[in-house]
Design an enzyme around this catalytic site. Structure first.
Site, short mmCIF file in Angstrom:
data_model
loop_
_atom_site.label_atom_id
_atom_site.label_comp_id
_atom_site.label_asym_id
_atom_site.label_seq_id
_atom_site.Cartn_x
_atom_site.Cartn_y
_atom_site.Cartn_z
N PHE A 107 14.75 -0.63 147.37
CA PHE A 107 14.68 -2.05 147.65
C PHE A 107 13.80 -2.30 148.87
O PHE A 107 13.69 -1.42 149.73
CB PHE A 107 16.08 -2.61 147.95
CG PHE A 107 17.02 -2.53 146.79
CD1 PHE A 107 17.22 -3.64 145.96
CD2 PHE A 107 17.73 -1.37 146.53
CE1 PHE A 107 18.10 -3.57 144.89
CE2 PHE A 107 18.61 -1.29 145.45
CZ PHE A 107 18.79 -2.39 144.62
N THR A 112 17.81 3.30 143.27
CA THR A 112 16.85 2.20 143.29
C THR A 112 16.37 1.98 144.71
O THR A 112 17.11 2.16 145.67
CB THR A 112 17.47 0.92 142.69
OG1 THR A 112 17.79 1.18 141.32
CG2 THR A 112 16.50 -0.26 142.74
#
Ligand code: PEP
Ligand code: MN
Length: 568
Positions: free
Chosen positions: A178, A176
């Site tokens: 960020f 992921t």
């Protein structure tokens, strides 16, 4: 440092933020909009938002928040963080996996563990929770041994849970991305601190043909690399869209600043969300800060083409072929690729006759728009096939900067033709192409102009330039052009770059091509590019100046024989 995250202690956002602030204090927020509000209102010093996942794509609630959060100038993007996401499944200590009936997690996390769940817990109820770590907290609080949570390994320790299994995600590459932000003023974004950055922006375009392409070309034409492009519906205007771009570079780095200026002028609206440090840890995709464009650097005392830069001379390698060394390089093939069978016959013929490389135009610069313009992409594919068959590296012409990536996918060397010698957008793109360049001299160009055209390619990052004298326009009408042997000898003196001759275009008639080839080599050329056609009288372009295959074979044999004499 108080850092706001969506989720609670033990969340992936917290692990991401810890990469930047190891001693952070977590400010837990329910929604992504609360994360922004917490920083805006001073309850947190910084925030960390998940923006994209490699398995499920954009985190749309974050995207929908970006304009409001970063388009107003009070909050500043700080860093991009990539976090490998490995899920664990856990329950209260003593619980048994066989007895689990409910599995709680964030819906995205549940979606990432489908295979494991189907295999080990096919009949359980999946329960959406607001946050991965939040689901661990619920399981810990409710102490129900039939409930399990999917979240990070770290959350198990945070909430005192027992782990049933680790790394249960469907795809171990799961990551992921960020973004962190603060209310502190942004740092320098002109690249001067050497920190590779990315910039994010939102663009709205008019509903007219080519508008999105024009935005993309504003980046591409300046060599700005696009790393992400997403669209989201524009809520108040059905069936219209806003486009989110992430590009490499800080917004005040010269190339990007210029692209943004162009987009500002052509888009109906642009919001620059900001620039932030690109991820430099494992899995980093952003390279070092791009060099400033040549016109913004201090002008060197000696041009890059100058012989004194490399008195020993430069060798340009195209596959295994060395251009610029003692052995003359022979590039042969038709003016145009006319068809599959034709180019294969030509390629096999010139290969057997001793050519080092294959030439052939797919995109043709023709004087009349009614003439054959080349086979285009089909021609490139046939050339690639001819290379497979014969092993000869391929050189072919590219006529516009937009087509450099296309031609570069198929060709081993890009030819910039006489008519385009001062097409500066093309020269700059050639500089960024990563392929060796064959730069023909313009029919009306001086040696100085020719060398400075080479300087464009060199100064834009490509050291592999080969010059090619192909005849200039004089008062003489008996031949197509006049092969300027002065220039061959002269550029050998002035530059370290290799020089080839193109006797075919200089002559315009095949009978004097062998003599001009030999004369060019005598004048110092490192080789020649010669038009050869299996059946010259049927050629779709430049047949009169093309040798047939036996004619080329005789010339090649003569050159190789001479070469042996001089080598001895
Ligand atoms: C060619 O090589 O076929 C050609 C068009 O060359 P120039 O650009 O030298 O005319
Ligand atoms: Mn030609």
């Amino acid at each position: 440092m108080r850092v706001a995250i969506q989720g609670t202690r033990g969340a992936y956002s917290e692990a991401a933020a810890r990469q930047q602030w190891p001693d952070l204090e977590t400010i837990s927020c329910r929604e992504v909009s609360d994360v922004v509000a917490a920083v805006r209102e001073g309850r947190a010093d910084a925030g960390c938002l998940a923006i994209e996942n490699t398995l499920v794509g954009s985190v749309t609630p974050t995207y929908d928040l970006l304009q409001h959060a970063f388009g107003e100038g009070d909050l500043h993007l700080s860093r991009e963080i990539l976090l490998p996401v490995h899920h664990s499944i856990m329950g209260v200590p003593g619980a048994k996996l066989e007895r689990i009936t409910r599995v709680l997690s964030h819906p995205v996390a549940l979606g990432q563990c489908k295979i494991w769940l189907a295999r080990h817990l096919p009949d359980v109820t999946l329960v959406n929770a607001w946050d991965t770590a939040g689901s661990a907290e619920i399981v810990a609080r409710e102490k129900d041994p039939t409930q399990a949570a999917i979240c990070s390994r770290h959350a198990a320790d945070t909430y005192g849970l027992a782990v049933f299994d680790e790394r249960i995600e469907d795809d171990p590459t799961n990551q992921t991305r960020f973004l962190t932000f603060t209310s502190a003023k942004a740092e320098a974004t002109d690249g001067s601190d050497g920190i590779p950055r990315k910039t994010s922006l939102i663009v709205w375009t008019d509903h007219r043909p080519g508008m999105l392409a024009a935005v993309l070309q504003a980046f591409a034409g300046r060599g700005v690399n696009l790393t992400s492009l997403q669209s989201r519906p524009e809520r108040s205007a059905p069936w219209t869209y806003r486009f989110y771009f992430d590009v490499e570079g800080g917004q005040n780095e010269p190339r990007l600043a210029e692209a943004l200026e162009a987009i500002e002028a052509l888009a109906s609206r642009i919001v620059i969300l900001g620039s932030y440090a690109a991820w430099q840890g494992e899995g980093a995709v952003v390279g070092p800060v791009a060099p400033r464009p040549p016109h913004l650097r201090t002008k060197p005392d000696l041009p890059m083409f100058d012989r004194r830069q490399h008195p020993e001379g430069t060798i340009v390698r195209v596959g295994d072929v060395e251009i610029g060394g003692p052995r003359p390089v022979l590039i042969a093939g038709p003016c145009s690729v006319e068809g599959e069978e034709m180019i294969l016959r030509a390629a096999e013929g010139v290969a057997a006759a001793g050519a080092d490389m294959l030439r052939g135009g797919a995109f043709k610069p023709r004087t009349s728009p009614y003439d054959f313009q080349g086979l285009g992409v089909k021609g490139l594919k046939f050339l690639a096939e001819a290379r497979e068959r014969t092993g000869l590296p391929v050189v072919t012409e590219v006529m516009s900067w937009e087509e450099v990536p296309l031609v570069a996918r198929y060709a081993d060397m890009l030819q910039i033709g006489a008519r385009n010698m001062q097409n500066f957008a093309l020269l700059r793109a050639a500089g960024r192409s990563g392929k060796p360049i064959l730069l023909k001299r313009g029919g009306g160009a001086t040696i100085e102009e020719w060398l400075h055209a080479a300087e464009y390619v060199l100064s834009h990052g490509n050291p592999n330039v080969v010059l090619c004298e192909r005849g200039i326009r004089t008062f003489e009408r008996a031949t197509r052009h006049t092969l300027d042997l002065n220039a061959v000898a002269m550029v050998r003196e002035r530059t370290h770059l290799p020089v080839l001759a193109d006797p075919s275009h200089a002559a315009g008639l095949r009978s004097i091509v062998p003599a001009l080839t030999l004369a060019s080599l005598a004048a110092g050329a490192h080789g020649a590019i010669i038009e050869v056609h299996p059946d010259p009288d049927q050629a779709m372009s430049d047949g009169a100046q093309s040798l047939d295959i036996p004619g080329f074979a005789r010339l090649a044999a003569q050159i190789r024989a001479m070469d042996e004499v001089t080598a001895r």
